[in-house]
Design an enzyme around this catalytic site. Structure first.
Site, PDB file in Angstrom:
ATOM      1  N   TYR A 151       0.646  -1.034  -0.131  1.00  0.00           N
ATOM      2  CA  TYR A 151      -0.211   0.141   0.017  1.00  0.00           C
ATOM      3  C   TYR A 151       0.634   1.324   0.102  1.00  0.00           C
ATOM      4  CZ  TYR A 151      -2.713   3.694   2.306  1.00  0.00           C
ATOM      5  OH  TYR A 151      -3.259   4.695   2.608  1.00  0.00           O
ATOM      6  N   ASP A 236      -0.916  -6.070   9.394  1.00  0.00           N
ATOM      7  CA  ASP A 236      -2.153  -5.146   9.101  1.00  0.00           C
ATOM      8  C   ASP A 236      -3.196  -6.168   8.564  1.00  0.00           C
ATOM      9  OD1 ASP A 236      -3.900  -3.738   7.467  1.00  0.00           O
ATOM     10  OD2 ASP A 236      -2.457  -2.204   7.061  1.00  0.00           O
ATOM     11  N   ILE A 238      -6.439  -5.236   8.327  1.00  0.00           N
ATOM     12  CA  ILE A 238      -7.632  -4.368   8.119  1.00  0.00           C
ATOM     13  C   ILE A 238      -8.769  -4.825   7.142  1.00  0.00           C
ATOM     14  CG2 ILE A 238      -6.573  -2.200   8.732  1.00  0.00           C
ATOM     15  CD1 ILE A 238      -6.750  -1.306   6.021  1.00  0.00           C
ATOM     16  N   LYS A 275     -12.467  -0.693   6.339  1.00  0.00           N
ATOM     17  CA  LYS A 275     -12.673  -1.554   5.394  1.00  0.00           C
ATOM     18  C   LYS A 275     -13.900  -2.831   5.451  1.00  0.00           C
ATOM     19  CE  LYS A 275      -9.285   0.418   3.780  1.00  0.00           C
ATOM     20  NZ  LYS A 275      -9.505   1.669   2.624  1.00  0.00           N
TER      21      LYS A 275
END
Length: 480
Positions: A151, A236, A238, A275
């Site tokens: 990202y 991560d 999410i 998300k």
């Protein structure tokens, strides 16, 4: 008299480019902002496909809000609790909020693990959570390994204000961008040769931008790696509840409960509701650490970016409704699967392939390598400019995600209604068909011997060349 500001009076952060706004990833946002698509007011505008936002289940949220007006302190039904919520709250967060989030995290992982509410630290979105973790684990100049593609916002989130470095772990399409032990070792050894101290490894699972999940054996290998090197592992997660087909998502929290040798002080999870629930505007970020010192430090740091008590109150009420949460998670997966299938089938009709192992997230990793004028980053950016300026789609080039193979693009599909998705697919199909026609025309001319034209120069320089450069804006966007 007007005086101009002397940049020497400002900090290096204020005058530098550490945020990373000057990149194709953010330039695509600016192009959309200046000419946004609207089905009636601006049908030829840019369609936003660079925003990883989940809008497929807002009807369920709206229905719940109508049926539970007391959850908001800004309604007649909830006004009685206004005073208690509006007055000062400490940075530990409302107990009911932490309990509800811990319970939701478990449900999103199939209730195969549980989470301790006392280990939950809140933050202003995952952006703030990542920065807090970086501040807790590393000093300026030290580094995190990050598998590619990753990202683009990580360069902002982890580097900009902390001074921490990111070292890419190069992954390849030949094995579906799988994170291998060899790739990890190579990146670690490179850092050692450059005299850079590696403090941790950051993984995204499910992956942004790939939409893939890390299998159990890969996760075990990663845990073994960080344990051997005595470095931290930041996970991560999410997109945990966006996995819409088999295989199921496996959280790092499941792995460390198995018979895997691991120092739990090295394990940290970043989560948010941006998300899985589609609430990026609420700025609900979460740090869940198995390290007591990190929990303590992060909680103190959270006072710089707390989640408002009004938001905590509403979220606690919503996530405590077990029937609603079960329905939402199930419908979210179902609708994501349907949208993914519709979009990828539409691409396949004109021969566009996507990473075949994707089964999660709000996007596809689209392969346009065969359309590149040249197999370079410059060739990729040239194609991207055509897509922005002529096709009028904001998609994100793979180079923005540090992908080492030019020609991959992240395309988001869950932030629009069905009608807009069909318009986007129609534009893509028209673009591809024109490209094929141009190629056939060039081949015919070359075969006839009348002209010595190449497909690449013809398609880019004449038929579908961009008309104008990407517009720039002073606005600094912090989007994912």
């Amino acid at each position: 008299m007007v005086f101009k500001l002397n940049n020497q009076l400002l900090s290096k952060i204020a005058t530098g480019n550490g945020h990373g706004e000057d990149s194709p990833y953010f330039d695509g946002w600016k192009a959309y902002d200046e000419d946004p698509y609207h089905p009636t007011k601006n049908p030829k505008g840019v369609i936003q496909m660079g925003l990883a936002e989940n809008q497929l289940c807002f009807d369920l949220i709206q229905e719940w809000l109508k049926n539970n007006p007391k959850a908001s302190i800004c309604t007649p039904e909830g006004a009685e609790e206004f005073r208690d919520i509006a007055i000062f709250q400490d940075y530990h967060g409302l107990p009911e909020f932490r309990n509800a989030v811990a319970k939701f995290m478990a449900k999103g992982r199939g209730n195969r693990v549980t989470f301790d509410p006392d280990r939950i630290v809140m933050s202003g979105g995952a952006t703030g959570a990542h920065e807090m973790v970086a501040f807790c684990l590393a000093d300026p100049g030290e580094a995190f390994l990050v598998p590619t593609p990753y990202y683009p916002g990580f360069d902002r989130d982890l580097r900009w204000r902390t001074g921490v470095q990111l070292i890419p772990v190069e992954c390849e399409s030949s094995n579906q961008f799988k994170v291998t032990r060899k790739a990890l070792e190579d990146a670690y050894d490179t850092a050692q040769l450059d005299n850079i101290r590696v403090k941790g490894l950051l993984i995204t699972n499910p992956s942004n931008p790939l939409g893939t999940i890390l299998d159990r054996e890969t996760l075990k290998s990663i845990v073994s790696f960080v344990n051997e090197k005595n470095i931290h592992l930041v996970c991560d997660e999410i997109y945990a509840a966006t996995v819409f087909s088999q295989p199921d998502f496996v959280s790092i929290s499941e792995i460390i409960e198995e018979e895997v040798e691991c120092n739990l002080d090295l394990i940290h999870i970043v989560y948010s509701l941006s998300k899985d629930m589609g609430f990026p505007g609420f700025r609900v970020g979460i740090i869940y650490s198995y390290n007591d010192a990190v929990v303590s430090c992060a909680r103190k740091m959270s006072s710089f970016g707390l989640v408002s008590s009004q938001t905590q109150h509403l979220i606690a009420s919503m996530l405590s409704d077990d029937e609603f949460v079960e329905k939402f998670i199930m419908q979210n997966k179902k609708r994501l699967a349907t949208r993914y299938s519709s979009f990828t089938n539409g691409l396949a009709q004109v021969g566009i392939k996507c990473l075949k192992t994707s089964n999660a997230g709000l996007f596809v990793w689209m392969d346009l390598r065969r359309l590149l004028k040249e197999q370079t980053v410059e060739g990729e950016i040239a194609l991207w400019r055509v897509i922005i300026n002529n096709v009028k789609l904001n998609v994100s080039p793979g180079s923005s995600f540090r992908c080492t193979e030019p020609g991959w693009f992240r395309v988001c599909f869950a932030n629009m209604d069905d009608q807009t998705m069909e318009v986007a697919l129609s534009r893509i199909k028209t673009f591809i068909l024109k490209s094929k026609e141009a190629k056939m025309s060039v081949k015919k001319l070359c075969w006839q011997g009348s002209l010595k034209l190449s497909f690449s120069s013809r398609i880019y320089d004449e038929i579908i060349s961009p008309h104008s450069p990407i517009p720039h804006s002073p606005l600094v966007r912090a989007r994912t």
